[in-house]
Motif scaffolding. Structure first.
Motif, PDB file in Angstrom:
ATOM      1  N   LEU A  12       1.346  -7.336  -4.124  1.00 19.09           N
ATOM      2  CA  LEU A  12       2.295  -6.424  -3.487  1.00 19.09           C
ATOM      3  C   LEU A  12       2.450  -5.165  -4.331  1.00 19.09           C
ATOM      4  O   LEU A  12       2.471  -4.048  -3.798  1.00 19.09           O
ATOM      5  N   GLY A  13       2.542  -5.355  -5.651  1.00 20.92           N
ATOM      6  CA  GLY A  13       2.651  -4.206  -6.547  1.00 20.92           C
ATOM      7  C   GLY A  13       1.469  -3.262  -6.419  1.00 20.92           C
ATOM      8  O   GLY A  13       1.628  -2.032  -6.413  1.00 20.92           O
ATOM      9  N   ASP A  14       0.253  -3.816  -6.287  1.00 25.06           N
ATOM     10  CA  ASP A  14      -0.951  -2.990  -6.111  1.00 25.06           C
ATOM     11  C   ASP A  14      -0.853  -2.176  -4.820  1.00 25.06           C
ATOM     12  O   ASP A  14      -1.182  -0.985  -4.795  1.00 25.06           O
ATOM     13  N   ALA A  15      -0.424  -2.845  -3.749  1.00 24.82           N
ATOM     14  CA  ALA A  15      -0.328  -2.164  -2.452  1.00 24.82           C
ATOM     15  C   ALA A  15       0.679  -1.020  -2.506  1.00 24.82           C
ATOM     16  O   ALA A  15       0.461   0.050  -1.923  1.00 24.82           O
ATOM     17  N   ILE A  16       1.780  -1.234  -3.226  1.00 26.02           N
ATOM     18  CA  ILE A  16       2.803  -0.191  -3.357  1.00 26.02           C
ATOM     19  C   ILE A  16       2.257   0.984  -4.161  1.00 26.02           C
ATOM     20  O   ILE A  16       2.437   2.152  -3.788  1.00 26.02           O
ATOM     21  N   LEU A  17       1.553   0.684  -5.262  1.00 24.32           N
ATOM     22  CA  LEU A  17       0.972   1.754  -6.078  1.00 24.32           C
ATOM     23  C   LEU A  17      -0.052   2.557  -5.289  1.00 24.32           C
ATOM     24  O   LEU A  17      -0.169   3.773  -5.466  1.00 24.32           O
ATOM     25  N   ASN A  18      -0.790   1.878  -4.412  1.00 27.23           N
ATOM     26  CA  ASN A  18      -1.797   2.561  -3.590  1.00 27.23           C
ATOM     27  C   ASN A  18      -1.189   3.262  -2.378  1.00 27.23           C
ATOM     28  O   ASN A  18      -1.902   3.929  -1.631  1.00 27.23           O
ATOM     29  N   ASN A  19       0.121   3.065  -2.188  1.00 31.50           N
ATOM     30  CA  ASN A  19       0.840   3.635  -1.035  1.00 31.50           C
ATOM     31  C   ASN A  19       0.168   3.245   0.284  1.00 31.50           C
ATOM     32  O   ASN A  19       0.111   4.029   1.227  1.00 31.50           O
ATOM     33  N   ASP A  20      -0.330   1.997   0.316  1.00 25.90           N
ATOM     34  CA  ASP A  20      -0.973   1.464   1.516  1.00 25.90           C
ATOM     35  C   ASP A  20       0.071   0.643   2.275  1.00 25.90           C
ATOM     36  O   ASP A  20       0.254  -0.549   2.012  1.00 25.90           O
ATOM     37  N   LEU A  21       0.755   1.292   3.204  1.00 22.34           N
ATOM     38  CA  LEU A  21       1.888   0.649   3.870  1.00 22.34           C
ATOM     39  C   LEU A  21       1.478  -0.540   4.716  1.00 22.34           C
ATOM     40  O   LEU A  21       2.236  -1.514   4.840  1.00 22.34           O
ATOM     41  N   ASN A  22       0.291  -0.498   5.297  1.00 20.78           N
ATOM     42  CA  ASN A  22      -0.174  -1.638   6.073  1.00 20.78           C
ATOM     43  C   ASN A  22      -0.386  -2.843   5.157  1.00 20.78           C
ATOM     44  O   ASN A  22      -0.043  -3.981   5.510  1.00 20.78           O
ATOM     45  N   GLU A  23      -0.936  -2.582   3.972  1.00 21.53           N
ATOM     46  CA  GLU A  23      -1.141  -3.661   3.005  1.00 21.53           C
ATOM     47  C   GLU A  23       0.189  -4.151   2.443  1.00 21.53           C
ATOM     48  O   GLU A  23       0.372  -5.341   2.179  1.00 21.53           O
ATOM     49  N   VAL A  24       1.139  -3.225   2.261  1.00 21.94           N
ATOM     50  CA  VAL A  24       2.479  -3.619   1.811  1.00 21.94           C
ATOM     51  C   VAL A  24       3.087  -4.600   2.802  1.00 21.94           C
ATOM     52  O   VAL A  24       3.674  -5.627   2.426  1.00 21.94           O
ATOM     53  N   LYS A  25       2.945  -4.304   4.093  1.00 22.23           N
ATOM     54  CA  LYS A  25       3.463  -5.193   5.147  1.00 22.23           C
ATOM     55  C   LYS A  25       2.857  -6.591   5.026  1.00 22.23           C
ATOM     56  O   LYS A  25       3.580  -7.600   5.095  1.00 22.23           O
ATOM     57  N   LYS A  26       1.536  -6.657   4.839  1.00 22.30           N
ATOM     58  CA  LYS A  26       0.855  -7.952   4.729  1.00 22.30           C
ATOM     59  C   LYS A  26       1.319  -8.719   3.496  1.00 22.30           C
ATOM     60  O   LYS A  26       1.574  -9.934   3.549  1.00 22.30           O
ATOM     61  N   GLU A  27       1.418  -8.017   2.361  1.00 26.66           N
ATOM     62  CA  GLU A  27       1.792  -8.687   1.114  1.00 26.66           C
ATOM     63  C   GLU A  27       3.249  -9.134   1.139  1.00 26.66           C
ATOM     64  O   GLU A  27       3.597 -10.168   0.563  1.00 26.66           O
ATOM     65  N   LEU A  28       4.107  -8.367   1.820  1.00 27.09           N
ATOM     66  CA  LEU A  28       5.497  -8.803   1.981  1.00 27.09           C
ATOM     67  C   LEU A  28       5.552 -10.099   2.778  1.00 27.09           C
ATOM     68  O   LEU A  28       6.365 -10.990   2.489  1.00 27.09           O
ATOM     69  N   GLY A  29       4.674 -10.202   3.780  1.00 23.24           N
ATOM     70  CA  GLY A  29       4.605 -11.437   4.557  1.00 23.24           C
ATOM     71  C   GLY A  29       4.199 -12.614   3.698  1.00 23.24           C
ATOM     72  O   GLY A  29       4.774 -13.708   3.804  1.00 23.24           O
TER      73      GLY A  29
END
Length: 257
Positions: free
Chosen positions: A47-64
């Protein structure tokens, strides 16, 4: 965005699926709090990686993925009647209400800093004997140093001006050089740790998250080094056979890109 009833329906769907998996899936049935722990840590970093990459779609998946783990832990807790999902939710709700007296009580605060100071005072009233008790022992050292400094700042133990912190960085660098010249490895390690700690403190005064800053540099280095590797491969020349001067040509190209 989805309405509150739709959100609650989606959460109930996840709870129902968790019940089914725990009952029917061989892998899910075997899991314990202990076996899930390292997986949860891994998901948190993803999740931290997705946030650093500002990849909101990936953030959604990792939050799940992370939410699944929370539901999983609550399900395991309910099986021993220790706690369930409702207990988890009510516990955090009560904590938030208690620690926000400026919202749910009659306390008045003027800014974010006062909110943080009140937060630490309330935790001490809850029975903690030290403001540092809330810093997890298993945190990576860099993150732990940052949290320690945040915690003590909350009770007023802090520098007043950024230049004072920078002076401390320079002082620690001088002490490190003294020990390097002496050649005492244990002392060098100790002083090096002091330098890092003071740099993390300085980052805080600059409004920089040191973990994020270092990870940005890691990503930048990896990208440049892989460019260098690609150029070497295109030439059919192993990196080990290239001089530093040859490598620097491609490294500087990568920096420009």
């Amino acid at each position: 965005m989805n309405s509150r009833p739709v959100q609650l329906q989606a959460f109930e769907r996840l709870l129902n699926i968790m019940d089914e998996l725990r009952e029917k899936c061989p892998w899910d049935k075997k899991q314990t709090l202990q076996t899930l722990r390292h997986l949860t840590i891994e998901e948190t970093y993803e999740l931290g990686d997705a946030i650093l990459n500002n990849d909101l779609n990936e953030v959604k998946k990792e939050l799940g993925d992370l939410l699944l783990h929370i539901v999983f832990y609550a399900k395991i807790g309910s099986e021993s009647q220790a706690f369930d999902m409702a207990d988890v939710c009510h516990e955090i709700c009560e904590k938030l209400i208690h620690r926000h007296p400026h919202i749910y009580g009659d306390v008045i605060v003027k800014d974010e800093e006062e909110v943080k100071q009140n937060w630490e005072k309330l935790k001490l009233k809850e029975g903690r004997t030290s403001v540092l008790e809330g810093v997890p022992k298993s945190l990576p050292a860099l993150v732990k140093a940052s949290r320690i400094q945040d915690k003590v700042k909350g009770v007023g133990f802090d520098w007043e001006e950024p230049h004072q912190v920078w002076d401390k960085v320079l002082e620690e660098l001088e002490e490190l050089q003294v020990e390097v010249k002496k050649g005492d490895q244990d002392a060098v390690e100790s002083e090096f740790g002091d330098v890092l700690f003071s740099m993390i403190n300085y980052a805080r005064f600059l409004g920089i998250n040191p973990e994020d800053a270092l990870e940005r540099t890691n990503k930048k280095f990896i990208k440049r080094f892989q460019y260098l590797e690609g150029k070497a491969a295109a030439l059919g020349k192993p990196l080990m056979d290239m001089s530093l001067a040859e490598m620097d040509v491609f490294w500087n190209e990568a920096k420009k890109l």
